[in-house]
Design a protein around this motif. Structure first.
Motif, PDB file in Angstrom:
ATOM      1  N   THR A  17       0.816  -1.216   0.000  1.00  0.00           N
ATOM      2  CA  THR A  17       0.000   0.000   0.000  1.00  0.00           C
ATOM      3  C   THR A  17       0.850   1.268   0.000  1.00  0.00           C
ATOM      4  O   THR A  17       0.343   2.347  -0.299  1.00  0.00           O
ATOM      5  CB  THR A  17      -0.935   0.015   1.216  1.00  0.00           C
ATOM      6  OG1 THR A  17      -0.178  -0.127   2.419  1.00  0.00           O
ATOM      7  CG2 THR A  17      -1.937  -1.129   1.118  1.00  0.00           C
ATOM      8  N   LEU A  41      -5.775   8.774  -2.029  1.00  0.00           N
ATOM      9  CA  LEU A  41      -7.183   8.423  -2.184  1.00  0.00           C
ATOM     10  C   LEU A  41      -7.838   9.188  -3.329  1.00  0.00           C
ATOM     11  O   LEU A  41      -8.598   8.627  -4.124  1.00  0.00           O
ATOM     12  CB  LEU A  41      -7.923   8.689  -0.874  1.00  0.00           C
ATOM     13  CG  LEU A  41      -9.297   8.056  -0.721  1.00  0.00           C
ATOM     14  CD1 LEU A  41      -9.195   6.533  -0.762  1.00  0.00           C
ATOM     15  CD2 LEU A  41      -9.935   8.506   0.592  1.00  0.00           C
ATOM     16  N   ASP A 101      -9.478   7.527  -6.763  1.00  0.00           N
ATOM     17  CA  ASP A 101     -10.849   7.819  -7.176  1.00  0.00           C
ATOM     18  C   ASP A 101     -10.885   8.316  -8.617  1.00  0.00           C
ATOM     19  O   ASP A 101     -11.717   7.878  -9.429  1.00  0.00           O
ATOM     20  CB  ASP A 101     -11.458   8.861  -6.237  1.00  0.00           C
ATOM     21  CG  ASP A 101     -12.910   9.138  -6.540  1.00  0.00           C
ATOM     22  OD1 ASP A 101     -13.725   8.207  -6.455  1.00  0.00           O
ATOM     23  OD2 ASP A 101     -13.243  10.294  -6.872  1.00  0.00           O
ATOM     24  N   VAL A 112     -14.540   5.289  -4.585  1.00  0.00           N
ATOM     25  CA  VAL A 112     -13.923   4.691  -3.400  1.00  0.00           C
ATOM     26  C   VAL A 112     -14.777   5.040  -2.188  1.00  0.00           C
ATOM     27  O   VAL A 112     -15.435   6.084  -2.155  1.00  0.00           O
ATOM     28  CB  VAL A 112     -12.472   5.174  -3.179  1.00  0.00           C
ATOM     29  CG1 VAL A 112     -11.566   4.710  -4.308  1.00  0.00           C
ATOM     30  CG2 VAL A 112     -12.422   6.694  -3.053  1.00  0.00           C
ATOM     31  N   PRO A 125     -13.804   5.224   1.698  1.00  0.00           N
ATOM     32  CA  PRO A 125     -12.807   5.028   2.756  1.00  0.00           C
ATOM     33  C   PRO A 125     -13.451   4.972   4.133  1.00  0.00           C
ATOM     34  O   PRO A 125     -14.449   5.634   4.398  1.00  0.00           O
ATOM     35  CB  PRO A 125     -11.928   6.287   2.617  1.00  0.00           C
ATOM     36  CG  PRO A 125     -12.874   7.336   2.099  1.00  0.00           C
ATOM     37  CD  PRO A 125     -13.908   6.624   1.264  1.00  0.00           C
ATOM     38  N   THR A 173      -9.204   1.546   5.731  1.00  0.00           N
ATOM     39  CA  THR A 173      -9.715   0.680   4.671  1.00  0.00           C
ATOM     40  C   THR A 173     -10.272   1.500   3.516  1.00  0.00           C
ATOM     41  O   THR A 173     -10.804   2.593   3.712  1.00  0.00           O
ATOM     42  CB  THR A 173     -10.820  -0.254   5.193  1.00  0.00           C
ATOM     43  OG1 THR A 173     -11.974   0.528   5.573  1.00  0.00           O
ATOM     44  CG2 THR A 173     -10.343  -1.059   6.392  1.00  0.00           C
ATOM     45  N   ILE A 174     -10.150   0.949   2.318  1.00  0.00           N
ATOM     46  CA  ILE A 174     -10.687   1.572   1.111  1.00  0.00           C
ATOM     47  C   ILE A 174     -11.501   0.516   0.374  1.00  0.00           C
ATOM     48  O   ILE A 174     -10.967  -0.537   0.009  1.00  0.00           O
ATOM     49  CB  ILE A 174      -9.561   2.083   0.181  1.00  0.00           C
ATOM     50  CG1 ILE A 174      -8.629   3.037   0.926  1.00  0.00           C
ATOM     51  CG2 ILE A 174     -10.149   2.758  -1.054  1.00  0.00           C
ATOM     52  CD1 ILE A 174      -7.339   3.330   0.166  1.00  0.00           C
ATOM     53  N   ARG A 175     -12.757   0.800   0.170  1.00  0.00           N
ATOM     54  CA  ARG A 175     -13.632  -0.143  -0.532  1.00  0.00           C
ATOM     55  C   ARG A 175     -13.796   0.289  -1.984  1.00  0.00           C
ATOM     56  O   ARG A 175     -14.005   1.466  -2.279  1.00  0.00           O
ATOM     57  CB  ARG A 175     -15.007  -0.202   0.144  1.00  0.00           C
ATOM     58  CG  ARG A 175     -15.907  -1.331  -0.358  1.00  0.00           C
ATOM     59  CD  ARG A 175     -17.279  -1.238   0.302  1.00  0.00           C
ATOM     60  NE  ARG A 175     -18.070  -2.434   0.082  1.00  0.00           N
ATOM     61  CZ  ARG A 175     -18.418  -3.300   1.023  1.00  0.00           C
ATOM     62  NH1 ARG A 175     -18.020  -3.089   2.273  1.00  0.00           N
ATOM     63  NH2 ARG A 175     -19.145  -4.356   0.748  1.00  0.00           N
ATOM     64  N   THR A 234      -4.975  -0.811   4.485  1.00  0.00           N
ATOM     65  CA  THR A 234      -3.650  -0.171   4.485  1.00  0.00           C
ATOM     66  C   THR A 234      -2.901  -0.390   5.791  1.00  0.00           C
ATOM     67  O   THR A 234      -1.701  -0.163   5.861  1.00  0.00           O
ATOM     68  CB  THR A 234      -3.787   1.341   4.220  1.00  0.00           C
ATOM     69  OG1 THR A 234      -4.610   1.940   5.243  1.00  0.00           O
ATOM     70  CG2 THR A 234      -4.436   1.597   2.865  1.00  0.00           C
TER      71      THR A 234
END
Length: 303
Positions: A16, A22, A26, A58, A60, A64-66, A133
């Motif tokens: 990561t 982020l 995106d 995304v 967040p 965590t990032i989904r 991450t």
């Protein structure tokens, strides 16, 4: 159960530190966004918003990032094509009084397919993934490795490269599961559940699937002593998660028990805050579960 929770995972180790920030993730996923199938396309694939209440690519939540990958496919049953093809062939025989050769038959079939394809029904599905991450895990909500690889491949294409790989442990999951089942007990926060799959040796190895059964029963031990090994084992972890571990280190039939869902609901007053809390609690539970499991497997093989 809310669809915020995964029911299966393939696990990847991901660097990561080399991921974009982020905002850039995106933006790059938006450039690879899903577009519906056009007239003559059989399928289409691209990234989509992972939660319904935002158009962002995304979602967040703490560390965590989904993300989510969407695939759409045309549904055109072969029986429909073959029925129309047979009608065309019969018409040629009756009107022109000749047989239809193999090449012409294929051309007719292609023409029928092209004509039907723009009007075919479509089916679609989303595959979610979470980038953790904190632990450098990529968790994909898909237990079939080939399908999980599609998500990773598309992520690499969108981001211009991602350092990720399937994990290897010093001891194989199959060996550990066989060891636990032989002694009739798991280790640490893990407990044996009630399902397992055993496979014998040889090219035509027999497969024994056991469901809703006491896994410490004598007949199961006898199967193991006869040379069979465990390829799937039902386990529970810390009274929080039930799952089936496979010998290729995927988790199937995951159930997050009431305690996790109640914790998430207690922290939420709308869909967005519920998704946020659920994602954090789910990822933390899976992360702790995997960390403990890997410790019993001797740790990661990093090269």
């Amino acid at each position: 159960m809310s669809n915020f929770y995964f029911n299966q995972i393939s696990i990847y180790l991901i660097n990561t530190n080399n991921l974009p920030n982020l905002e850039t993730i995106d933006e790059k996923l938006a450039k690879a966004q899903f577009q519906p199938c056009t007239g003559l396309e059989w399928s289409s694939i691209g990234f989509t918003n992972p939660v319904e209440f935002t158009s962002d690519m995304v979602f967040p939540a703490q560390n965590t990032i989904r993300i989510a990958l969407k695939k759409e496919e045309k549904v055109l049953p072969s029986t429909v094509i073959n029925d129309l093809l047979e009608e065309k062939i019969n018409l040629i025989r009756e009107v022109e009084g000749r047989k239809v050769g193999r090449k012409e038959k294929q051309q007719l079939k292609d023409t029928i397919t092209d004509d039907l394809l723009p009007r075919a029904f479509t089916k679609s599905n989303n595959t979610d993934a979470i980038i953790d991450t904190k632990r450098d895990y990529l968790l994909i909500n898909q237990a079939t490795t080939s399908r999980a690889e599609i998500v990773l491949t598309k992520l690499r294409e969108a981001l211009g490269g991602v350092e990720a790989k399937l994990p290897r442990t010093k001891q194989s999951p199959g060996s550990l599961m066989t060891e636990w089942l032989l002694r009739g007990d798991a280790a640490g926060h893990f407990e044996l559940d009630c399902d397992c799959e055993l496979v014998g040796l040889g090219d035509n190895a027999p497969v024994v699937r056991i469901k809703h059964h006491d896994l410490t029963a004598e007949e199961i031990t006898k199967l193991l002593h006869s040379g069979k090994v465990v390829t799937q084992l039902g386990l529970s972890w810390n009274d929080r998660v039930r799952f089936v571990l496979t010998d290729n280190f995927t988790l199937k039939r995951i159930q997050f028990l009431d305690i996790i869902q109640e914790e998430a609901s207690g922290q939420a007053d709308d869909d967005q805050s519920l998704a946020y809390a659920s994602q954090i609690l789910m990822a933390e539970a899976l992360g702790e579960l995997l960390d403990e499991l890997v410790s019993y497997l001797g740790g990661w093989v990093l090269n």
